[in-house]
Design an enzyme around this catalytic site. Sequence first.
Site, PDB file in Angstrom:
ATOM      1  N   LYS A 114       0.851  -1.189   0.000  1.00  9.54           N
ATOM      2  CA  LYS A 114       0.000   0.000   0.000  1.00  9.54           C
ATOM      3  C   LYS A 114       0.883   1.234   0.000  1.00  9.54           C
ATOM      4  CE  LYS A 114      -4.064   1.967   2.171  1.00  9.54           C
ATOM      5  NZ  LYS A 114      -5.161   1.708   3.118  1.00  9.54           N
ATOM      6  N   SER A 163       0.001  -8.708   3.611  1.00  8.95           N
ATOM      7  CA  SER A 163      -0.262 -10.032   3.059  1.00  8.95           C
ATOM      8  C   SER A 163      -1.127  -9.879   1.815  1.00  8.95           C
ATOM      9  CB  SER A 163      -0.957 -10.914   4.104  1.00  8.95           C
ATOM     10  OG  SER A 163      -2.096 -10.268   4.639  1.00  8.95           O
ATOM     11  N   ASP A 208     -17.465  -1.270   9.793  1.00  8.30           N
ATOM     12  CA  ASP A 208     -17.741  -1.251   8.348  1.00  8.30           C
ATOM     13  C   ASP A 208     -17.578  -2.654   7.774  1.00  8.30           C
ATOM     14  OD1 ASP A 208     -18.508  -0.182   5.943  1.00  8.30           O
ATOM     15  OD2 ASP A 208     -16.529   0.601   5.425  1.00  8.30           O
TER      16      ASP A 208
END
Length: 559
Positions: A114, A163, A208
């Site tokens: 990311k 991962s 969420d």
Amino acid sequence: MARTTSQLYDAVPIQSSVVLCSCPSPSMVRSQTEPGSSPGIPSGVSRQGSTMDGTTAEARPSTNPLQQHPAQLPPQPRKKRPEDFKFGKILGEGSFSTVVLARELATSREYAIKILEKRHIIKENKVPYVTRERDVMSRLDHPFFVKLYFTFQDDEKLYFGLSYAKNGELLKYIRKIGSFDETCTRFYTAEIVSALEYLHGKGIIHRDLKPENILLNEDMHIQITDFGTAKVLSPESKQARANSFVGTAQYVSPELLTEKSACKSSDLWALGCIIYQLVAGLPPFRAGNEYLIFQKIIKLEYHFPEKFFPKARDLVEKLLVLDATKRLGCEEMEGYGPLKAHPFFETITWENLHQQTPPKLTAYLPAMSEDDEDCYGNYDNLLSQFGFMQVSSSSSSHSLSTVETSLPQRSGSNIEQYIHDLDTNSFELDLQFSEDEKRLLLEKQAGGNPWHQFVENNLILKMGPVDKRKGLFARRRQLLLTEGPHLYYVDPVNKVLKGEIPWSQELRPEAKNFKTFFVHTPNRTYYLMDPSGNAHKWCRKIQEVWRQQYQSNPDAAVQ
């Protein structure tokens, strides 16, 4: 005065066990901030903080003389750098981050890395979300959650090595096969329950939870992600609720709408919505906009379709309860013990779920009437069959071999009479017309066929009413197979084009019985029912058009 990017990052002790949202397809991050949240990333460390080079430091002062003389500390491992990786395809993009598949050159291991723009984090006031996910992920160590392996940075970006959940979102599979059979529903529900039990035991509310935030790893076990809106409940505080509005409309709990607060039980409400969606194919609360969805939620306005598994229905009814203190699994209802003891889970062995082999994903298609029969479809078998669809001289004999191969012939030579005899609601043309005859057919279609407006001036080759299924729900549609080729489907009552089945070399029709037929595509299987009992004719005509497109026109097969 706003801090510079370097000043921001100097104030952020990025830990090797800290991560932001690791979802390959991150959901939109909300703009609300928690009451009391710091406007910037705090410079302090957590209970086991890290220095900028990733070393662990105790939060309390130390009298160790070695710690007072940094030069005497043992050398630390070199931090990773962007050049240590070969970056590949983009897995997903969020509002302030991009997730990219990367292979570490030294080990050949794959990670989902990311990448976050430091300047954008400051500009868009996303610092609270960075902090929140850092704090949450630093507390998690469980096989059903994404894992952070390392972090590093350069002048402009932050990098988080996560991962790689190779099989993507659970939502993708719900959309692909429509609805899960009971075995699959039970297993994946059990994994989610196990994950929530761990999460809530840590004093964390996800807030969420939805199929988009549940990923599947290479072995098809779940990995829950996206903790940007999670809440950590302080053990020193008696407050068991979080007071801010976050979440996704279809899965939002009623207490969030009425009291503007969420609790652990709010995740159990979302669990009930997910179980319903696994079985039925769609979430329980659906409407044209968020306001109408919210109205249905606070009124508990939903219904179960026919053939919903009885034990799963009972479980959903015990989770979708307006009173948060009455939901099965909440602390007021004696916690997760009674939830895991529900009859729906009677065949589940809870101790080693992550080591068990997940069941093959199988679609559940119960009969819609007494004279129909149940249909089941194995997703893995479907994917393997796509290999036989390749168009080449050596494999053409395998292409779509499950249906008839002979072309229908037009009887008679009077094209005007042929056109006159066509039904304006249901008919089938053969493919043996001359160009002049096709021109006449198209003129007739444009002048008198009420469905012509939906087909972009393409000649309709076959059309008729079908029941198009999505999960356990079915809607009447007018199916239009045209040159192009195209497969349009139209709402016959409101006269609205609802969609199009995408054509590709991998498209494959499959007749299951006289009424039911499937149209398989790489990303989804369309379940259709011909009320006249001529499913095989639809498959034959789709096969004809497929063959004409990809065998008669080799260039189309390689586009």
